[in-house]
Motif scaffolding. Structure first.
Motif, PDB file in Angstrom:
ATOM      1  N   GLY A 126      -8.060   0.482  -2.126  1.00 33.63           N
ATOM      2  CA  GLY A 126      -9.830  -0.883  -2.410  1.00 33.63           C
ATOM      3  C   GLY A 126     -10.287  -1.060  -3.563  1.00 33.63           C
ATOM      4  O   GLY A 126     -11.244  -1.913  -3.593  1.00 33.63           O
ATOM      5  N   LEU A 127     -10.480   0.291  -4.790  1.00 38.25           N
ATOM      6  CA  LEU A 127     -11.253  -0.341  -5.579  1.00 38.25           C
ATOM      7  C   LEU A 127     -10.397  -2.155  -6.267  1.00 38.25           C
ATOM      8  O   LEU A 127     -10.405  -2.941  -6.473  1.00 38.25           O
ATOM      9  CB  LEU A 127     -10.310   0.556  -6.734  1.00 38.25           C
ATOM     10  N   ARG A 144      -8.116   7.184 -12.708  1.00 39.78           N
ATOM     11  CA  ARG A 144      -9.725   8.110 -12.754  1.00 39.78           C
ATOM     12  C   ARG A 144      -9.351   8.335 -11.745  1.00 39.78           C
ATOM     13  O   ARG A 144      -9.757   9.159 -11.152  1.00 39.78           O
ATOM     14  CB  ARG A 144     -10.472   7.122 -13.752  1.00 39.78           C
ATOM     15  N   ILE A 145      -9.624   7.503 -10.647  1.00 41.74           N
ATOM     16  CA  ILE A 145      -9.776   7.874  -9.409  1.00 41.74           C
ATOM     17  C   ILE A 145      -8.393   8.564  -8.715  1.00 41.74           C
ATOM     18  O   ILE A 145      -8.762   9.651  -8.369  1.00 41.74           O
ATOM     19  CB  ILE A 145      -9.796   6.768  -8.270  1.00 41.74           C
ATOM     20  N   LEU A 184      -6.098   9.394   1.096  1.00 40.57           N
ATOM     21  CA  LEU A 184      -7.627   9.495   0.760  1.00 40.57           C
ATOM     22  C   LEU A 184      -7.477   8.737  -0.719  1.00 40.57           C
ATOM     23  O   LEU A 184      -8.452   7.611  -0.617  1.00 40.57           O
ATOM     24  CB  LEU A 184      -8.541  10.556   1.158  1.00 40.57           C
ATOM     25  N   ARG A 185      -7.389   8.990  -1.282  1.00 39.60           N
ATOM     26  CA  ARG A 185      -7.233   8.888  -2.647  1.00 39.60           C
ATOM     27  C   ARG A 185      -6.089   7.511  -3.219  1.00 39.60           C
ATOM     28  O   ARG A 185      -6.686   6.329  -3.810  1.00 39.60           O
ATOM     29  CB  ARG A 185      -6.451  10.306  -4.018  1.00 39.60           C
ATOM     30  N   ASP A 236      -6.021   5.556  -0.427  1.00 38.64           N
ATOM     31  CA  ASP A 236      -7.193   4.158  -0.069  1.00 38.64           C
ATOM     32  C   ASP A 236      -8.390   3.536  -1.118  1.00 38.64           C
ATOM     33  O   ASP A 236      -8.555   2.409  -0.868  1.00 38.64           O
ATOM     34  CB  ASP A 236      -7.530   4.836   1.140  1.00 38.64           C
ATOM     35  N   LEU A 237      -8.793   4.991  -1.241  1.00 43.56           N
ATOM     36  CA  LEU A 237      -9.618   4.374  -2.618  1.00 43.56           C
ATOM     37  C   LEU A 237      -9.051   3.763  -3.603  1.00 43.56           C
ATOM     38  O   LEU A 237      -9.315   3.231  -4.986  1.00 43.56           O
ATOM     39  CB  LEU A 237     -10.761   5.943  -3.188  1.00 43.56           C
ATOM     40  N   LYS A 288       0.346  -1.740  -0.133  1.00 44.14           N
ATOM     41  CA  LYS A 288       0.205  -0.029   0.279  1.00 44.14           C
ATOM     42  C   LYS A 288       0.882   1.178  -0.031  1.00 44.14           C
ATOM     43  O   LYS A 288       0.354   2.409  -0.444  1.00 44.14           O
ATOM     44  CB  LYS A 288      -1.168  -0.019   1.169  1.00 44.14           C
TER      45      LYS A 288
END
Lengths: 205, 205
Positions: free
Chosen positions: B171-172, B201-202, B164-165, B167-168, B144
């Motif tokens: 997470g995806l 994109r995220i 946060l980004r 994690d997103l 990570k």
């Protein structure tokens, strides 16, 4: 004992809860949510659930048929509010599909991350493939179909590409289960909005 | 019995496998992967694993210390190849961070979805919080951190927004466990590329 998220677990709750006068079925669901997520579903006995809820095992069977019913109801509780929201959003022709998709994502993350326990992790139990969970699976399928309709409305995608984008959006939303575990202190409402933003980027709108 | 994905389960493999001459430890890991994902970890006995691998329970203990060791090794096998890939990518200064982030996402999805069994679902077992799984958790944390470094390099994000980004995105990628279950027939390489596109994109690049 205290978890990293600050929740106390392993207390002799049966004693504390006795005589509180709460709805017995609600007490059982709360006890099951705690034990299934902290100790694991297979490792939790119906007796342990009953004791945690402050009642005898025999009494428990007045309220629920057993562990499977508790798991099924907990799983349905993670989908039902989002599905209700989706049904309302699908009828709101006045708002654009993009805005409604964002709102569905946001609301769904709030549901998935809003409870005391991370019930989303229970989705992956092998037991959920069984007949007893057909209601949960049907509700989840309907929710996913609503996502698909809103992705279709917000983009010009169709066919396999629409399915793939929908799967990625839906996967991100359900994947918040895993993300939220890594930082349970992050405010849910802020996290829900950021995830909805990310979902729109994945959808390509 | 055949699963929706077309994999046969529940066959008396112990008999079929006996005398095949495969590496006994590998046979045990394969049997554990099947039983843990199809029947569940808690519901699987060491005896069932041994029998599925075509050996006696006592013989099994020549090769592994028990169920926890098998689970820990299976979990590590879902992270180790991606971590090796990440370490290499971090040193490749010649390629842009955006391109390296995409490649890490693609490779990681291939690992997570490439095996016969959906081992990613085992991440959510409560047992994984235990001491025996510290090695897995450390490797996952390092993976990570590599994602975070590449997201930082590809964007101008920092601090809480970078976390946060990351994690997103992470997470995806780990959420593909859930997506891949919904359509196991989709070609993994195509799915891995589409997920990597979505991850960029995220990240906002």
């Amino acid at each position: 004992m205290t978890t990293p998220g600050g929740r106390r677990v392993g207390r002799p709750r049966a004693v504390e809860r006795a005589g509180k006068g709460a709805d017995p079925r609600g007490e059982l669901l709360g006890a099951a949510a705690e034990l299934f997520t902290v100790k694991g579903y297979a490792a939790t006995s119906t007796r342990a659930v009953a004791e945690r809820a402050g009642m005898r095992q025999a009494t428990m069977y007045h309220y629920v048929s057993g562990k499977e019913e508790l798991l099924a109801e907990l799983l349905e509780s993670t989908v039902a509010p989002s599905l209700a929201c989706a049904r309302t959003l699908l009828t709101e022709d006045g708002r654009g599909a993009r805005e409604r998709l964002w709102e569905l994502c946001r609301a769904d993350v709030e549901v998935l991350c809003g409870g005391t326990y991370n019930l989303g992790g229970l989705y992956l139990l092998p037991e959920v493939r069984g007949e007893r969970f057909a209601g949960f699976r049907t509700a989840r399928d309907e929710l996913k179909a609503a996502y698909r309709e809103l992705v279709a409305g917000a983009t010009s995608l169709e066919g396999g590409e629409l399915d793939l984008r929908t799967d990625l959006v839906f996967g991100l939303i359900e994947g918040v289960i895993l993300i939220h575990r890594s930082d349970p202190t992050r405010p849910v409402s802020e996290f829900a909005r950021a995830t909805a933003d990310a979902a729109l980027r994945i959808a390509g709108v």
